[in-house]
Design an enzyme around this catalytic site. Sequence first.
Site, PDB file in Angstrom:
ATOM      1  NE  ARG A  37      -4.267  -1.378   1.843  1.00 60.45           N
ATOM      2  CZ  ARG A  37      -5.253  -1.466   2.883  1.00 60.45           C
ATOM      3  NH1 ARG A  37      -5.084  -1.447   4.012  1.00 60.45           N
ATOM      4  NH2 ARG A  37      -6.579  -2.071   2.331  1.00 60.45           N
ATOM      5  CE  LYS A 203     -19.559 -14.915  10.676  1.00 58.61           C
ATOM      6  NZ  LYS A 203     -19.685 -13.941  11.488  1.00 58.61           N
ATOM      7  N   GLY A 356      -7.790  -7.995   1.304  1.00 56.74           N
ATOM      8  CA  GLY A 356      -6.527  -8.230   2.090  1.00 56.74           C
ATOM      9  C   GLY A 356      -6.190  -9.668   2.036  1.00 56.74           C
ATOM     10  N   GLY A 379     -12.883  -3.880   1.600  1.00 61.84           N
ATOM     11  CA  GLY A 379     -14.290  -3.243   1.565  1.00 61.84           C
ATOM     12  C   GLY A 379     -14.348  -2.283   0.789  1.00 61.84           C
TER      13      GLY A 379
HETATM   14  P1  AMP Z   1     -13.271 -12.758   4.585  1.00 60.46           P
HETATM   15  O1  AMP Z   1     -12.697 -11.755   5.743  1.00 60.46           O
HETATM   16  O2  AMP Z   1     -14.837 -12.910   4.683  1.00 60.46           O
HETATM   17  O3  AMP Z   1     -13.093 -12.759   3.224  1.00 60.46           O
HETATM   18  O4  AMP Z   1     -12.673 -13.971   5.197  1.00 60.46           O
HETATM   19  C1  AMP Z   1     -11.341 -14.824   5.362  1.00 60.46           C
HETATM   20  C2  AMP Z   1     -11.387 -15.712   6.089  1.00 60.46           C
HETATM   21  O5  AMP Z   1     -12.274 -16.547   5.800  1.00 60.46           O
HETATM   22  C3  AMP Z   1      -9.842 -16.358   6.344  1.00 60.46           C
HETATM   23  O6  AMP Z   1      -9.417 -15.942   7.641  1.00 60.46           O
HETATM   24  C4  AMP Z   1     -10.174 -17.746   6.400  1.00 60.46           C
HETATM   25  O7  AMP Z   1      -9.217 -18.613   7.446  1.00 60.46           O
HETATM   26  C5  AMP Z   1     -11.807 -17.830   6.792  1.00 60.46           C
HETATM   27  N1  AMP Z   1     -12.257 -19.048   6.170  1.00 60.46           N
HETATM   28  C6  AMP Z   1     -12.203 -19.707   4.764  1.00 60.46           C
HETATM   29  N2  AMP Z   1     -12.604 -20.655   4.461  1.00 60.46           N
HETATM   30  C7  AMP Z   1     -13.141 -20.988   5.881  1.00 60.46           C
HETATM   31  C8  AMP Z   1     -14.062 -22.109   6.396  1.00 60.46           C
HETATM   32  N3  AMP Z   1     -14.265 -23.202   5.598  1.00 60.46           N
HETATM   33  N4  AMP Z   1     -14.378 -22.073   7.616  1.00 60.46           N
HETATM   34  C9  AMP Z   1     -14.059 -21.151   8.430  1.00 60.46           C
HETATM   35  N5  AMP Z   1     -13.218 -19.965   7.952  1.00 60.46           N
HETATM   36  C10 AMP Z   1     -13.155 -20.009   6.692  1.00 60.46           C
END
Ligand code: AMP
Length: 401
Positions: A37, A203, A356, A379
């Site tokens: 960045r 999520k 990120g 974001g």
């Molecule tokens: P996000 O910030 O929503 O893009 O999520 C990224 C995070 O999702 C990372 O820290 C991953 O460890 C987590 N992640 C990916 N796959 C899974 C899973 N199957 N179960 C729980 N966490 C997950």
Amino acid sequence: MELYSIKELDIDNKRVFIRCDFNVPKDEFGNITDDRRIRAALPTIRYCMDRDCKIILASHFGRPKAGAWNEEKDSLKPVAKRLHSLLKKDIIMAENVVGDDTIALAQGLEEGDILLLENLRYNPGETGNDSEFASRLASMADIYINDAFGASHRKHGSIYALPAYFKEGEKAAGFLMQKEVNFFDKMIKKPSRPFVAVVGGSKVSGKLQALENLIEKVDKVIIGGGMAFTFLKAQGYEVGTSLVEDDLLEAATRIMVRARELDVKFYLPVDLVVAPEFSDEVPVKFLPIQEVPKEWMGLDVGPATNRLFREALNDAQTILWNGPMGVYEMDIYSKGSFMMSHYIAESHATTIVGGGDTADVAQRAGDVDEMTFISTGGGASLELLEGKLLPGVEAVSKKIS
Ligand code: AMP
């Protein structure tokens, strides 16, 4: 909507305030672990140096909490050091954000000087979008430049209230901001097809709106990571103790129905790496999605899924990737994400990586140089994909009447 460009302004010898995004990751010893960045902000800073400007740089860093302002761990001093080594130039580090001493420093800058303000969030006026705070910042400069794409989805003091103090001809977007906004704009409006969105991460909730917007524009959607389980459960699969958002089962179904209506191909994992708990010190199993035991959770996509996803990416001309395919931070659950990174890097498509975590996967997989574009804003890029006008973009855009 069209951004004012820094090139349109007469900035020679002027005092220029550049809002940057220096919110870089640091390790437990305070060392910067990824300076992408900071490096991304250099073209705008160098452009101003070449025009003998008196430069004031400002950024937020982390999330200082009310009552714990000014903590050393959130200081921008390490950024000043890194800027010094990248620009080969002394950086004047301010002690605070808008103190009288800092305003005097800014007003006393000589041509070519660079002043870095302390973490904007040391002052509650930043997150509060406070006009008194913004007017003190405004008193430092003749010109306002926003080059902080990663912070432009926030209605914060330096992003939204501050540019209101500058007239037309005195404010614009920097080069990084222009590049980010133009890239996403072009990709959404005129993608080469097939256009494939690869979406993962923890999520559905964080990416629901972006997914609903994207489904109208893409030819294929590939879903991995934790968010896949809400879709799989909505299809009736047993997903054990995997991450599921039960309140979004209906939304997941709605997205899949819409995909079918639009003839958008929708891909979900067909096998998984499952474990009895969220840990990398337990025995894992590779199982088809039909066979997930009730007490186990899916933490990565399996080998058959990797092959399926690779097949689906084969003919892609544009690939947008946001979110890892598994818990990539733990080695045994990182393969799905790394394979995805390699497939995307090897493709002949235009490839855009946002977020990120996703950029981190591409970096660890050694694929960064093969991607067409890695966004500095997670974001902010998601909100652009949701179809929103970002406050920071609005503030330096030409008003079209
Ligand atoms: P996000 O910030 O929503 O893009 O999520 C990224 C995070 O999702 C990372 O820290 C991953 O460890 C987590 N992640 C990916 N796959 C899974 C899973 N199957 N179960 C729980 N966490 C997950």
